[in-house]
Design a protein around this motif. Structure first.
Motif, PDB file in Angstrom:
ATOM      1  N   LEU A 102       7.192   4.202  -9.523  1.00  0.00           N
ATOM      2  CA  LEU A 102       8.340   4.397  -8.590  1.00  0.00           C
ATOM      3  C   LEU A 102       9.017   5.315  -9.745  1.00  0.00           C
ATOM      4  O   LEU A 102       9.550   7.026  -9.117  1.00  0.00           O
ATOM      5  N   THR A 103       9.369   5.235 -10.659  1.00  0.00           N
ATOM      6  CA  THR A 103      10.043   5.540 -11.246  1.00  0.00           C
ATOM      7  C   THR A 103       9.720   6.588 -12.316  1.00  0.00           C
ATOM      8  O   THR A 103      10.211   7.899 -13.006  1.00  0.00           O
ATOM      9  N   GLN A 104       8.343   6.485 -12.978  1.00  0.00           N
ATOM     10  CA  GLN A 104       7.368   7.333 -13.775  1.00  0.00           C
ATOM     11  C   GLN A 104       7.232   8.395 -12.241  1.00  0.00           C
ATOM     12  O   GLN A 104       7.327   9.567 -12.745  1.00  0.00           O
ATOM     13  N   ASN A 105       7.123   8.126 -11.571  1.00  0.00           N
ATOM     14  CA  ASN A 105       7.261   9.523 -10.867  1.00  0.00           C
ATOM     15  C   ASN A 105       7.669  10.491  -9.788  1.00  0.00           C
ATOM     16  O   ASN A 105       7.345  10.626  -9.187  1.00  0.00           O
ATOM     17  N   ARG A 106       9.557   9.489 -10.050  1.00  0.00           N
ATOM     18  CA  ARG A 106      10.172  10.246  -9.091  1.00  0.00           C
ATOM     19  C   ARG A 106      10.505  11.392  -9.030  1.00  0.00           C
ATOM     20  O   ARG A 106      10.402  11.720 -10.506  1.00  0.00           O
ATOM     21  N   GLU A 121       9.709   9.617  -0.632  1.00  0.00           N
ATOM     22  CA  GLU A 121      10.141   8.777  -2.071  1.00  0.00           C
ATOM     23  C   GLU A 121      11.078   7.986  -1.655  1.00  0.00           C
ATOM     24  O   GLU A 121      11.235   6.670  -1.777  1.00  0.00           O
ATOM     25  N   ASN A 122      11.956   8.271  -0.398  1.00  0.00           N
ATOM     26  CA  ASN A 122      12.323   7.089  -0.266  1.00  0.00           C
ATOM     27  C   ASN A 122      12.376   6.380   0.658  1.00  0.00           C
ATOM     28  O   ASN A 122      12.054   5.153   1.014  1.00  0.00           O
ATOM     29  N   ALA A 123      10.578   6.698   1.086  1.00  0.00           N
ATOM     30  CA  ALA A 123      10.144   6.089   2.276  1.00  0.00           C
ATOM     31  C   ALA A 123       9.077   4.766   0.934  1.00  0.00           C
ATOM     32  O   ALA A 123       9.108   3.708   1.836  1.00  0.00           O
ATOM     33  N   ARG A 124       8.326   5.399   0.188  1.00  0.00           N
ATOM     34  CA  ARG A 124       8.475   4.490  -0.366  1.00  0.00           C
ATOM     35  C   ARG A 124       8.850   3.363  -0.821  1.00  0.00           C
ATOM     36  O   ARG A 124       8.229   2.546  -1.663  1.00  0.00           O
ATOM     37  N   LEU A 125      10.077   3.636  -1.457  1.00  0.00           N
ATOM     38  CA  LEU A 125      11.518   3.284  -1.513  1.00  0.00           C
ATOM     39  C   LEU A 125      11.854   1.906  -0.996  1.00  0.00           C
ATOM     40  O   LEU A 125      11.764   0.583  -1.774  1.00  0.00           O
ATOM     41  N   GLN A 126      11.666   2.585   0.230  1.00  0.00           N
ATOM     42  CA  GLN A 126      11.845   1.370   1.291  1.00  0.00           C
ATOM     43  C   GLN A 126      10.951   0.614   1.515  1.00  0.00           C
ATOM     44  O   GLN A 126      10.448  -0.836   1.481  1.00  0.00           O
ATOM     45  N   ALA A 127       9.228   0.887   0.954  1.00  0.00           N
ATOM     46  CA  ALA A 127       8.307   0.178   1.372  1.00  0.00           C
ATOM     47  C   ALA A 127       8.028  -1.028   0.638  1.00  0.00           C
ATOM     48  O   ALA A 127       7.977  -2.123   0.834  1.00  0.00           O
ATOM     49  N   ALA A 128       8.724  -0.647  -0.810  1.00  0.00           N
ATOM     50  CA  ALA A 128       8.618  -1.344  -2.142  1.00  0.00           C
ATOM     51  C   ALA A 128       9.339  -2.380  -1.866  1.00  0.00           C
ATOM     52  O   ALA A 128       9.323  -3.806  -2.552  1.00  0.00           O
ATOM     53  N   LEU A 129      11.116  -2.690  -1.053  1.00  0.00           N
ATOM     54  CA  LEU A 129      11.599  -3.384  -0.808  1.00  0.00           C
ATOM     55  C   LEU A 129      11.207  -4.885  -0.170  1.00  0.00           C
ATOM     56  O   LEU A 129      11.555  -5.662  -0.300  1.00  0.00           O
ATOM     57  N   GLU A 130      10.566  -3.821   1.167  1.00  0.00           N
ATOM     58  CA  GLU A 130       9.322  -4.550   1.765  1.00  0.00           C
ATOM     59  C   GLU A 130       8.964  -5.584   1.502  1.00  0.00           C
ATOM     60  O   GLU A 130       8.688  -6.344   2.258  1.00  0.00           O
ATOM     61  N   SER A 185       0.945  -1.575  -0.263  1.00  0.00           N
ATOM     62  CA  SER A 185      -0.017   0.120  -0.345  1.00  0.00           C
ATOM     63  C   SER A 185       1.231   1.157   0.018  1.00  0.00           C
ATOM     64  O   SER A 185       0.403   2.122  -0.831  1.00  0.00           O
ATOM     65  N   GLN A 186       2.195   1.034   0.776  1.00  0.00           N
ATOM     66  CA  GLN A 186       2.626   2.454   0.899  1.00  0.00           C
ATOM     67  C   GLN A 186       3.811   2.355  -0.275  1.00  0.00           C
ATOM     68  O   GLN A 186       3.413   3.914  -0.957  1.00  0.00           O
ATOM     69  N   THR A 187       4.126   1.671  -1.328  1.00  0.00           N
ATOM     70  CA  THR A 187       4.544   1.979  -2.108  1.00  0.00           C
ATOM     71  C   THR A 187       3.211   2.496  -3.589  1.00  0.00           C
ATOM     72  O   THR A 187       4.131   2.555  -4.052  1.00  0.00           O
TER      73      THR A 187
END
Lengths: 422, 455
Positions: A128-132, A236-245, A27-29
């Motif tokens: 994420l790439t599109q909205n970075r 954005e960092n938080a979303r990237l972390q969430a993506a890894l999670e 959800s976070q990503t």
């Protein structure tokens, strides 16, 4: 063996936590991601879960919309847009298309649709790439991305009864002016970017870039802007972390999605939708495929025969021969690569470098420049593509003209001009 | 974005000078009635649009001056230089030694091609000075010799060379009782050619402006200078900077594009008229105050009744009531009294501009049936007052304003043509009777289209 391979027993408490955490990460990503509780409600098809999931799917399927722009679409428009986008991508379940347009139902079906989208490709990463956050002045170098995601369909206007042709002409003219205004704005933007880049030459700490971008210039001019940029980067960092999670935990989610699918009533054996492929009908492909295969077979035979003949003619000689042979192989390899590139050039995008937006960097005339594309290359590629599109346009215009002539029927007779009688 | 102005002929050059002067004076006017920061933004926007910078700091008008005789150009250049506040570029003008004797065909077929390269080079140089080109103004008379024939040719060239740029022709409609015998021929030829190559034709009627000078400005001996100054005031009130959208305080970057998109997207309807209110002499200005309600009420009635100025408005003219079955009966009235609009643009400048109520302009009865007011009506605003007027409003209208004058000119030209009077002057230089017939056909079509707006 033995003690080394002590398996960790899964703690039941961990197990119950694992699913909500996985969903929370997902959800976070995603943009507009709802809470894990909403997902749970959706599995049981509770109506309160549906609106949030419609919104999520809308944002996911039309990522190029800015945050504010999606608010201008009414819930009905969002629902219709989601249905259309899923159909275009080939989503097979008919139940979703049959959900009401007011967005009040369908939590479970929407979950399945989301899972389908996630399974097809790296969706969170792509979004994420599109909205970075962009620090440089970026511009697209080819159309491929824009063509791949067609965007939300415009709300269709129902024409009740006749339409005055003058209104249509008015709208066409307006469209043309807007296009011209867009061109003018783009040219203005380029001129101004050029000015900023040349004025800030030498200011950038990264020597290979050399000058500042607009964002960087604003950073220096306005500290508040800098703070906002920092906040955006943190988000954005938080979303990237969430993506890894999410990637670590997604197995739990997929197991759960199996249960969601199980909870669905069995679908009556209706034919699924055929995905809309914008290519000539499948009927035309079959003979082509066979022909190609036959040609390939012939080529292979011919090549074999020639190789045997050459080897017989040349014969196996000493080490100098093997060196010459390696050199020959390399040359042939290069020729093949060039040939392949030339073939690809005939396709829609002829750029060797990756697609997607590139950062604009202005260099001195004659300076070597860093890695990446050179402007003349891009211009060349765009010009050749423009030429191809012009040809297609003329073909289409010719077809339209023929069609109109057919509709009109007879060739035009004399046209009577009455004198202005008053 | 910048606008490059091409001043053609005696008319174009004299008016062009007054326009730049009015724009400059307004942008440096101390009574802007707004904050300093806002004033600076306004000045900067006006400057970028119409002037470029020279080394010694004097703004240079983005203009190219063209005439076939040197007298008027020299006068214009020296007036600008004398003012000391702004100037024309040193190499921005092109003139020859002889005139064209009010011969449209000579201007179009001889002067045009002969001097095409030099004139287009001048324009190119001016365009290169712009960071970004918004489009062209071409100021010319419709009925004279040089301005009209050469102007038609030049506009065609601009269409060929700058096909993506916007072109607006500022056309001076001659006096009904003009001195040039062939002015009606010149007019129809100019109009028909411009209709094909220009994007918008903004028409200024000499008769109307003359009346404004006499009645509103109380000028006894009306000179061309007075007329040109009123004209310049009208143009300035349209094209000086305005906010880019409702609630924004950034100035509009693309006024030409926005105007054209809203007013002239249809290829058959390109004729625009301009009205403004209030208009008075500077002495009277000090003693007058206005409300937006009053100004807009008058402006609306000017629109509906096709009044040229705020005095002598016919208040009897009313929009037709909708839903009346006998449209046929109404049509006669409509054709001669009520002015149906296709699209309107209202520009408001001055104090409390955000409180101005514009609902009356969005009445569907004002507009033709195939366009809804939400698409047909647009408004531009700025708080910054224009040229010492605490409140001022301008209207650019694509409506039936010019149907009657156009019809009159076409009728007179046709009568002359029927007896082949003076045609040899044109055929001598390559304008055949065919070209006349084409022009008549095109303009008849335009008149018919505008007349049919009421249905």
């Amino acid at each position: 063996m033995g003690r080394r391979r002590r398996r960790r027993r899964v703690d039941p408490a961990d197990a119950t936590r694992a699913l909500p955490e996985a969903i929370a990460a997902l959800s976070q990503t995603l943009p507009a991601g709802p809470s894990p509780e909403t997902f749970r409600r959706a599995k049981f098809d509770r109506p309160e879960a549906a609106p949030a999931l419609w919104r999520l799917l809308f944002r996911v399927l039309s990522p190029q919309l800015a945050d504010g722009a999606s608010a201008s679409f009414s819930p009905e428009a969002q629902v219709r847009s989601v249905k259309l986008a899923l159909r275009t991508q080939g989503y097979p379940r008919r139940a979703l298309a049959q959900l009401p347009d007011d967005g009040s139902q369908g939590g479970r079906e929407l979950l399945l649709a989301l899972a389908w989208l996630l399974a097809r490709g790296p969706l969170p990463e792509r979004l994420l790439t599109q909205n970075r956050v962009q620090l440089g002045d970026e511009m697209p170098v080819c159309e491929c991305e824009a063509l791949a995601s067609p965007g939300p369909p415009a709300p269709s206007v129902e024409a009740d009864g006749c339409v005055d042709i003058r209104h249509l002409q008015w709208l066409m003219g307006k469209l043309r002016f807007r296009w011209r205004n867009l061109m003018a704005s783009q040219q203005e933007q380029c001129a101004l970017l050029g000015k900023i880049h040349s004025y800030t030459r030498g200011c950038h700490s990264d020597r290979s870039l050399g000058h500042l971008s607009v964002t960087e210039t604003e950073l220096l001019r306005d500290p508040e802007g800098g703070r906002q940029l920092l906040r955006r980067l943190e988000r954005e960092n938080a979303r990237l972390q969430a993506a890894l999670e999410w990637r670590r935990r997604e197995l739990v989610f997929w197991r759960w999605m199996d249960t969601v699918l199980g909870a669905c009533p069995p679908e009556a054996s209706q034919p699924t939708f055929l995905p809309r492929i914008p290519t000539p009908g499948t009927g035309a492909l079959e003979p082509l495929v066979r022909e190609l295969q036959a040609l390939q077979g012939e080529l292979r035979e011919a090549v074999e025969a020639r190789r045997v003949a050459w080897e017989a003619g040349v014969g196996g000689r000493g080490p100098e021969w093997s060196a010459a042979r390696t050199a020959l192989r390399e040359a042939v390899g290069q020729d093949l690569a060039a040939l392949r590139q030339a073939c690809e050039r005939g396709g829609s995008c002829s750029l060797a470098q990756p697609h997607g937006p590139h950062r604009l960097v202005r260099t001195e005339a004659g300076a070597p420049g860093g890695p990446g594309l050179r402007a003349p290359e891009v211009i060349e590629a765009l010009r050749s593509q423009e030429a191809r599109l012009e040809v297609v346009l003329r073909q289409l215009q010719g077809q339209c003209r023929q069609e109109l002539a057919r509709l009109v029927g007879a060739p035009p007779g004399p046209v009577w001009i009455l004198p202005p009688g008053r | 974005m910048s606008i490059v102005t091409v001043q053609l002929g005696q008319c174009g050059n004299q008016i062009g000078f007054e326009v730049f002067d009015a724009l400059f004076s307004d942008s440096h006017c101390p009574q802007g009635l707004c904050s300093k920061r806002e004033n600076e933004a306004y000045q900067a926007s006006c400057k970028e649009r119409f002037f470029s910078e020279e080394e010694n700091g004097v703004p240079i008008a983005r203009a190219v001056l063209v005439d076939m005789e040197p007298k008027v150009i020299n006068q214009t250049l020296s007036k600008a230089a004398h003012s000391g506040r702004w100037n024309y570029g040193q190499h921005s003008c092109f003139c020859q030694k002889q005139g064209s004797g009010n011969n449209w065909a000579y201007g179009y077929s001889v002067h045009g091609p002969r001097h095409e390269e030099s004139i287009m080079n001048l324009i190119q140089k001016e365009v290169e000075k712009c960071d970004s080109l918004n489009g062209f103004f071409i100021i010319m008379s419709m009925a004279g010799g040089t301005g009209s024939g050469l102007g038609a040719f030049a506009t065609q060239n601009l269409q060929d060379q700058y096909s993506n740029s916007l072109k607006m022709n500022q056309i001076i409609w001659p006096y009904g009782t003009g001195e040039v015998i062939v002015q009606n021929y010149n007019s129809i030829l100019t109009l028909s050619h411009l209709y094909r190559s220009s994007d918008a034709l903004l028409v200024h009627e000499n008769d109307a402006v003359h009346k404004i000078c006499a009645k509103l400005m109380n000028i006894k001996q009306i000179s061309f200078r007075d007329i040109n100054q009123v004209l310049a005031h009208q143009l300035g009130s349209v094209f000086q900077p305005t906010y880019s959208e409702e609630g924004s305080f950034h100035y509009r970057r693309n006024p030409l594009g926005d105007l054209m998109e809203n007013l002239v997207p249809h290829p058959e309807f390109k004729m625009l008229g301009v009205r403004n209110i209030p208009q008075m002499s500077e002495n009277s200005l000090a003693y007058s105050t206005f409300t937006w309600a009053g100004l807009l009420k008058h402006l609306r009635q000017m629109l509906i009744s096709n009044a040229k100025m705020e005095e002598g408005i016919d208040w009897q003219v009313r929009p037709p009531l909708s839903g009346l079955p006998t449209r046929g009966k109404m049509s006669l009235n409509k054709e001669f009294h009520f002015n149906t609009s296709i699209a309107n643009l209202v520009i408001l400048r001055g104090k409390d501009v955000h409180s101005a109520e514009l609902g009356a302009f969005k009445d569907p009865a004002l507009y033709t049936s195939w366009l809804e007011p939400v698409h047909a009506f647009s408004v531009w605003k700025t708080q910054r007052a224009f040229s010492k007027y605490e409140k001022s409003a301008a209207l650019v209208s694509n409506s039936q304003f010019l149907v009657k004058p156009l019809d009159t000119i076409v009728g007179k030209a046709w009568n002359m043509f029927a007896s082949k009077a003076y045609i040899h002057q044109y055929t001598k230089f390559g304008i055949e009777e065919e070209d006349f017939l084409d022009s008549f056909t095109l303009l008849e079509q335009v008149i018919a289209s505008y007349c049919n707006l009421g249905f």
